[in-house]
Structures are given as C-alpha cells and as structure tokens.
Design an enzyme around this catalytic site. Sequence first.
Site, short mmCIF file in Angstrom:
data_model
loop_
_atom_site.label_atom_id
_atom_site.label_comp_id
_atom_site.label_asym_id
_atom_site.label_seq_id
_atom_site.Cartn_x
_atom_site.Cartn_y
_atom_site.Cartn_z
N ASP A 47 0.85 -1.20 0.00
CA ASP A 47 0.00 0.00 0.00
C ASP A 47 0.88 1.25 0.00
O ASP A 47 1.73 1.42 0.88
CB ASP A 47 -0.89 -0.01 1.25
CG ASP A 47 -1.79 1.22 1.32
OD1 ASP A 47 -2.94 1.13 0.88
OD2 ASP A 47 -1.33 2.27 1.84
N TYR A 52 2.70 10.09 -0.11
CA TYR A 52 3.78 9.60 0.74
C TYR A 52 5.16 9.98 0.20
O TYR A 52 6.16 9.88 0.91
CB TYR A 52 3.73 8.06 0.88
CG TYR A 52 2.48 7.50 1.49
CD1 TYR A 52 1.52 8.33 2.10
CD2 TYR A 52 2.22 6.14 1.45
CE1 TYR A 52 0.36 7.78 2.64
CE2 TYR A 52 1.07 5.60 1.99
CZ TYR A 52 0.14 6.42 2.57
OH TYR A 52 -1.00 5.89 3.10
N LYS A 81 -2.84 5.85 -4.38
CA LYS A 81 -3.88 6.81 -4.00
C LYS A 81 -3.68 8.15 -4.69
O LYS A 81 -2.56 8.65 -4.80
CB LYS A 81 -3.89 7.03 -2.48
CG LYS A 81 -4.00 5.75 -1.67
CD LYS A 81 -4.02 6.04 -0.17
CE LYS A 81 -3.86 4.78 0.64
NZ LYS A 81 -2.46 4.31 0.71
N HIS A 121 -7.58 9.66 -1.79
CA HIS A 121 -6.92 9.57 -0.48
C HIS A 121 -7.73 10.21 0.65
O HIS A 121 -7.66 9.77 1.80
CB HIS A 121 -5.55 10.25 -0.57
CG HIS A 121 -4.59 9.81 0.47
ND1 HIS A 121 -3.23 9.78 0.28
CD2 HIS A 121 -4.77 9.36 1.74
CE1 HIS A 121 -2.62 9.35 1.37
NE2 HIS A 121 -3.54 9.09 2.27
#
Length: 302
Positions: A47, A52, A81, A121
């Site tokens: 994931d 990120y 995402k 997200h």
Amino acid sequence: MTDAQKSFALNATTAVPAVGFGTYLISNDDAESAVRAAIEAGYRHIDTASGYGNEETVGAGIRAGQNNSGISRSEMFVTAKLWPGNPAWGDPPKTGAQTIEECEASLSRLGLDYVDLYLIHAPFGGEKRIEQWQALLELQASGKAKSVGVSNFNESHLEEIVAAGLPMPDANQIELHPWSQKPALLAYMAQHNITPIAYSSLVPLSTWRVEESQDSSKTEAMKADGVVFHEMAAKYGVSEAQLLLRWGVQNGYAVLPKSLNPERMRQNIDLFFFAIDDADMAAMAKMDRGDGVAWATGDPSK
C-alpha cells in the site's frame, strides 16, 4: 488457512489480501529495501500513495521483491492513492482530467501498467469529489485500476455518490482499531457492499508514532489503557501487534502493518495460527472511543 490464501472480495474479479504492507512514513532511503524484505517475508499486498512521496522507491522494492522471490505481477496486489488537493492548504482540488493524469504519473513512478486498487486519499475535493470519482471509474474501465475506492470518507461523502447515481466504491480505507470502531459507518458500508480496509491498526500500542513530528492525539488515559492489550496478547502467546492485527482480520478488515524490522514483518503477517475468543472479542467491542486518533473523517463540506 495461510496469510497468502486469506483475502476479502472487492468486486467480481478482485480480492484484497488480508495483510498488506503499509509504506506511510517510510523514507526513500528505506522504502526499496523494506518493500523487498516484506515481499520476501510473504506479503503480497503493498500500500502506497502519491502523498507519501515514495512511489518510485516502493516500485523499485516491488520489482526487487518479485525478482528475489520468483513471483509474477499477477501474484501481487498494489494500492495507490490520488492526492485530491486540499483548498485549506492552498492546493486546488483535482479535476477529472487531472485525476487521470495523476494516476498515470503514479503508475510511471511505480513502474507498473496497472494498480489493483486506486483510492481517492481523502474527501478534500469538495465540489470536485464527484468529478474525481467519475475519473476513477474511467480508470477502472480502462484497466489501469482493477478496483477503485476511497479513503477517509464518511457516510455524507458516500451519500454524494448515491445521489449522483454512480457505482459505489469497492473499498473505503479508514482508521480502524479497538479505540475507533466506526459501527455506523461500517454498517452503511456493508449495506452498499463497500469493503473496509483498516489503517493505523496499531494505534493502541504504546510505541505507536512516538517519534518527533509524528505526534498523535492519544490521551494519557489511552496510553495507560494499553495494559489490557498486553495481558490479552500474553494469553494467546502473541505480540500486542499480532493481537490488534488479528482483531482487524477477524472482524473482516484487511490490515496494513508497517515495520522496518524483518522479525516484526514476519510476526505481523503471521496471524492465522490463533483466533481471539468470543469473550475477548466482546471485551474489545466495548473499547470504542469514537472517531479516531490518526484521522477524523471530518466535515463533508471540505
């Protein structure tokens, strides 16, 4: 049943492995080696997210893990995402066209032709939320995403999709653990066949996000309450993390533990040799403290 066999259906053709490897707060210095080690430890569900900032190194880790383990892309499940924008941060919401471009950029950074699950997200898109969701449905139709969903959406956000007459998400990735159980939201999701995926399953651990700049809203009472999980874990001869992750899987949620420690990686996926008994599950069901620690699903107007 082994961890590799256990999964939860997302749609007619796609199922999400019960235990995934989360990559939030893993730096680019560590992501490639961590993801490779996770795959070598048996994880088949990775994931990540554009937000990120580590998609390229996560993608490199996926390739290295596949090569070292001799597994094909079809044996892996990868979640990415969309960062939808956030007007509160001076970040305009993405349009539908920008949403498709963002997915294609994520695929390029990951080095993949498709992802198994693509999520919005957060519900920060405001008036663009439905446009973004329509774009995800296009991505699914094109094969660039095998399944599509959302993250951190509450009932109001999901009701917008109902009102628009569009297909509902395959999944909603939300904070779930004994202190944040979201029964009303989960009941709504079950009614609409939306699969829950849990993140921050390990919030009740005393060691959860204690590093500087990773502050949580965990109260002193919560910190003191951790002894309950320690005692339960000792009863089953498992770590507290294994107990909390097993609670999620036993409730029907895929979980996304993260660790850079190879031994903990192996422990966190080894959840199928024990089951929490009915009495302890009932006791944990009474521990709900509300919306969450890592995230609040928030005002639908955002």
